[in-house]
Design an enzyme around this catalytic site. Structure first.
Site, PDB file in Angstrom:
ATOM      1  N   ASP A 180      -4.918 -12.878   3.093  1.00  0.00           N
ATOM      2  CA  ASP A 180      -6.145 -12.365   3.724  1.00  0.00           C
ATOM      3  C   ASP A 180      -7.393 -12.557   2.867  1.00  0.00           C
ATOM      4  OD1 ASP A 180      -4.968 -10.545   2.023  1.00  0.00           O
ATOM      5  OD2 ASP A 180      -4.817  -8.935   3.499  1.00  0.00           O
ATOM      6  N   HIS A 192      -6.394  -7.188  -0.646  1.00  0.00           N
ATOM      7  CA  HIS A 192      -6.513  -5.740  -0.841  1.00  0.00           C
ATOM      8  C   HIS A 192      -5.718  -5.311  -2.081  1.00  0.00           C
ATOM      9  CE1 HIS A 192      -7.013  -6.425   3.576  1.00  0.00           C
ATOM     10  NE2 HIS A 192      -8.098  -5.724   3.310  1.00  0.00           N
ATOM     11  N   ASP A 209      -2.850 -10.629  -2.562  1.00  0.00           N
ATOM     12  CA  ASP A 209      -3.407 -10.117  -1.302  1.00  0.00           C
ATOM     13  C   ASP A 209      -4.849  -9.682  -1.583  1.00  0.00           C
ATOM     14  OD1 ASP A 209      -2.241  -8.755   1.522  1.00  0.00           O
ATOM     15  OD2 ASP A 209      -3.974  -7.701   0.667  1.00  0.00           O
ATOM     16  N   HIS A 247       0.819  -1.232   0.000  1.00  0.00           N
ATOM     17  CA  HIS A 247       0.000   0.000   0.000  1.00  0.00           C
ATOM     18  C   HIS A 247       0.846   1.273   0.000  1.00  0.00           C
ATOM     19  CE1 HIS A 247      -3.653  -2.236   0.393  1.00  0.00           C
ATOM     20  NE2 HIS A 247      -3.369  -2.712   1.602  1.00  0.00           N
TER      21      HIS A 247
END
Ligand SMILES: [Zn+2]
Length: 286
Positions: free
Chosen positions: A230, A152, A150, A114
């Protein structure tokens, strides 16, 4: 199979924060306790500023040294600059192993995908995978792909690799979800595969397969994997539906491409994280 880790990465924490030291320490214990996979262990490489500065602004490098929190999720832990730098070093060491023909996994924290060119966010400070991808390019790889599974969206990696010659970013992630990006492709080289929350597992797998097709089409000579765990069905931070065997399949699919590859831990917040990482590594190892 080489595992790169450093016990100092477990030396910071904040009460109640899901990105906690046990993610790594329990995984190290689990990997050391098993005998199915033959592992060698290594430490992060040292990291020069100029290598970080391919991906981040000088202002960002300076900002990470400061003591004010970056956002509510991303505290200014004591010595976070050193921790983040070692995590980058893990990715660089993993890259070196891949170039030497050995599959590798950087088991470090903090995660990185991120972190944008100029901003720490979402538990991430320096973007280890983007830095490693640019280092691979500088070291002679012609076509480097970051494959990010991931749950996200790797908004930071996209920000850094957008329109970078010889680089591609391919991400499969839940949408809508944090950080709110990743619905559409960007530029010619950033391909996003959004997955609605609670998509049935087999449909999730089908979207992952499409992303693998895009990865193969790019014809990379190096694959850098942002390995977040995740999208697991019991992860507390998202609404994915994957099982441990899907992480085995992800690793196996990467192995069967027969392209040098390395992986870097991103997210994954369930107590099953060690088991999921072991499944993935088993797939990569074959
Ligand atoms: Zn994540």
């Amino acid at each position: 199979m080489k595992i790169i880790t450093d016990s100092r990465c477990t030396e910071y924490s904040a009460r109640g924060h899901p990105e906690r030291p046990e993610r790594v320490s329990r995984t190290v214990e689990a990997l050391k306790a098993q005998d199915k996979l033959e592992l060698t262990w290594s430490e992060p490489a040292s990291v020069a500023d100029k290598v970080i500065l391919r991906a981040h602004t000088p202002q960002h490098l300076e900002q990470i040294q400061k003591s004010s929190d970056f956002d509510a999720d991303t505290p200014a832990y004591p010595n976070i600059a050193e921790h983040a730098r070692r995590s980058v070093g893990g990715a660089l060491q993993a890259l070196q192993s891949a170039r030497a023909g050995e599959a590798s996994f950087s088991l470090m924290r903090p995660p990185g995908h991120h972190a944008t060119r100029e901003r720490a966010m979402g538990f991430c400070y320096f973007n280890s995978i983007a830095i490693a991808a640019l280092e691979a390019r500088a070291g002679g790889c012609k076509r480097v792909a970051v494959f990010d599974f991931d749950v996200h969206h790797g908004n930071g990696t996209e920000d850094i690799l957008l329109d970078q010659p010889g680089c591609a970013f391919i991400s499969i992630h839940q949408y809508p979800a944090y950080p709110g990006t990743g619905l559409d492709n960007r530029g010619d080289n950033c391909l996003n595969f959004p997955v609605p929350p609670a998509t049935p597992r087999l449909e999730y797998r089908a979207i992952l397969s499409k992303a693998f097709d895009a990865l193969k089409k790019f014809k990379p000579d190096m694959v850098a994997v942002s390995a977040g765990f995740d999208a697991y069905r019991q992860d507390p931070l998202a609404d994915g539906t994957l099982e441990a065997e899907d992480y085995y399949w992800l690793g196996e699919t990467i192995r069967r491409m027969e392209i040098p590859a390395f992986s870097v831990l991103e997210g994954g917040y369930s107590t099953a994280l060690p088991e999921l990482i072991l499944a993935y590594l088993s797939g990569v190892n074959g």
